[in-house]
Design an enzyme around this catalytic site. Structure first.
Site, PDB file in Angstrom:
ATOM      1  N   VAL A  14       5.136 -18.672  15.416  1.00 19.76           N
ATOM      2  CA  VAL A  14       5.434 -19.930  14.812  1.00 19.76           C
ATOM      3  C   VAL A  14       4.511 -20.738  14.032  1.00 19.76           C
ATOM      4  O   VAL A  14       4.788 -21.701  13.701  1.00 19.76           O
ATOM      5  CB  VAL A  14       6.022 -20.759  15.803  1.00 19.76           C
ATOM      6  N   LYS A  16       1.046 -20.844  15.151  1.00 19.51           N
ATOM      7  CA  LYS A  16      -0.234 -21.504  15.976  1.00 19.51           C
ATOM      8  C   LYS A  16      -1.636 -21.329  15.453  1.00 19.51           C
ATOM      9  O   LYS A  16      -2.395 -22.232  15.268  1.00 19.51           O
ATOM     10  CB  LYS A  16      -0.104 -20.853  17.432  1.00 19.51           C
ATOM     11  N   LYS A  33     -10.315 -18.790  21.350  1.00 21.87           N
ATOM     12  CA  LYS A  33      -9.205 -18.077  21.667  1.00 21.87           C
ATOM     13  C   LYS A  33      -9.586 -17.124  22.800  1.00 21.87           C
ATOM     14  O   LYS A  33     -10.179 -16.004  22.707  1.00 21.87           O
ATOM     15  CB  LYS A  33      -8.655 -17.013  20.609  1.00 21.87           C
ATOM     16  N   ASP A  46     -11.306 -14.549  13.673  1.00 19.08           N
ATOM     17  CA  ASP A  46     -11.731 -14.389  12.529  1.00 19.08           C
ATOM     18  C   ASP A  46     -10.644 -15.302  11.392  1.00 19.08           C
ATOM     19  O   ASP A  46     -11.374 -15.703  10.371  1.00 19.08           O
ATOM     20  CB  ASP A  46     -11.329 -12.893  12.302  1.00 19.08           C
ATOM     21  N   GLY A 106      -3.550 -20.534  22.576  1.00 14.59           N
ATOM     22  CA  GLY A 106      -3.015 -19.538  23.613  1.00 14.59           C
ATOM     23  C   GLY A 106      -2.234 -18.440  22.902  1.00 14.59           C
ATOM     24  O   GLY A 106      -2.054 -18.257  21.632  1.00 14.59           O
ATOM     25  N   ALA A 107      -1.934 -17.660  23.904  1.00 11.76           N
ATOM     26  CA  ALA A 107      -0.916 -16.415  23.111  1.00 11.76           C
ATOM     27  C   ALA A 107       0.556 -16.649  23.321  1.00 11.76           C
ATOM     28  O   ALA A 107       0.811 -16.707  24.449  1.00 11.76           O
ATOM     29  CB  ALA A 107      -1.469 -15.148  24.205  1.00 11.76           C
ATOM     30  N   GLY A 108       1.153 -16.820  22.312  1.00  9.06           N
ATOM     31  CA  GLY A 108       2.654 -17.032  22.255  1.00  9.06           C
ATOM     32  C   GLY A 108       3.121 -18.330  23.037  1.00  9.06           C
ATOM     33  O   GLY A 108       2.325 -19.142  22.816  1.00  9.06           O
ATOM     34  N   PRO A 188       3.683 -27.231   5.830  1.00  8.89           N
ATOM     35  CA  PRO A 188       4.824 -26.763   5.111  1.00  8.89           C
ATOM     36  C   PRO A 188       4.188 -24.926   4.822  1.00  8.89           C
ATOM     37  O   PRO A 188       3.129 -24.752   5.119  1.00  8.89           O
ATOM     38  CB  PRO A 188       4.500 -27.285   3.928  1.00  8.89           C
TER      39      PRO A 188
END
Length: 210
Positions: A14, A16, A33, A46, A106-108, A188
């Site tokens: 989405v 992130k 991360k 990266d 985060g992850a997901g 956007p």
């Protein structure tokens, strides 16, 4: 304690990482991360490094780098690795000597499992971080957005607000109203994501109170 801002999404893909880069640029914050799964196309660290213009941001190394593009608990299992969430949480204590905010990606979404017992939302609570929710319009996104907001309310985790990505849809106004969390901005869709784009979008975010 300097502010810790956790970037979560209503799902996977989405926006992130680009959102995290924009927030980092806007606040001249550091970035982390903690758990990266899926290494074949490079890491989110990266990507953020390549999109930041300011000279002060530090991108901290991941605590775990997992090869498979899967949930952390599954990717770790495939490599016979046991993720130690307490150890990861302990690392964050030494990451803000400068007093700058720390943006954690985060992850997901919130219910992505990090281990067999611990989910991302549990990790966020241990970090004592505030949340920015990244949302994007797609079929089912209202449900995913409001479920995300509801579980955060139930757990008493502080939410700073929403950042929407992609093409605009009137659903954004309704999600903000129904959730009670403010909109901090929107990023956007663009064919080219580079430092100039991130800097431009960072200047438009409503993050002055942080």
């Amino acid at each position: 304690m300097s502010q810790r801002i956790f970037i979560t999404g209503i799902g996977t893909g989405v926006g992130k990482t680009v959102t995290a880069a924009c927030v980092v640029e806007a606040l001249q914050a550091d970035y982390w991360k903690p758990i990266q799964s899926g290494l074949s196309e490079g890491t989110d660290t990266d990507t953020v490094k390549s999109l930041i213009s300011n000279p002060v941001t530090v991108c901290h190394p991941e605590a775990y780098r997992l090869e498979a593009p899967a949930s952390p608990h599954l990717a770790a299992r495939m490599e016979n690795i046991q993720i130690d969430v307490d150890k990861v949480v302990a690392q964050v204590g030494g990451m803000q000597p400068s007093g700058r905010p720390l943006v954690i990606e985060g992850a997901g979404g919130l219910m992505v499992p990090l281990t067999e017992q611990i989910f991302t939302i549990d990790f966020i609570a241990q970090l004592k971080a505030s949340i920015i929710i990244v949302s994007q319009n797609y079929l089912g996104s209202i449900n995913h957005a409001l479920l995300t907001a509801q579980v955060l309310k139930q757990r008493g985790i502080p939410v700073l607000g929403w950042i929407f990505s992609g093409d605009y849809h009137t659903n954004e106004t309704e999600v903000v109203a129904w959730s009670g969390y403010p909109q901090l901005g929107r990023i956007p869709h663009t064919a080219l994501i580079d430092r100039a784009f991130v800097k431009e979008q960072a200047e438009k975010l409503s993050l002055g109170q942080f």
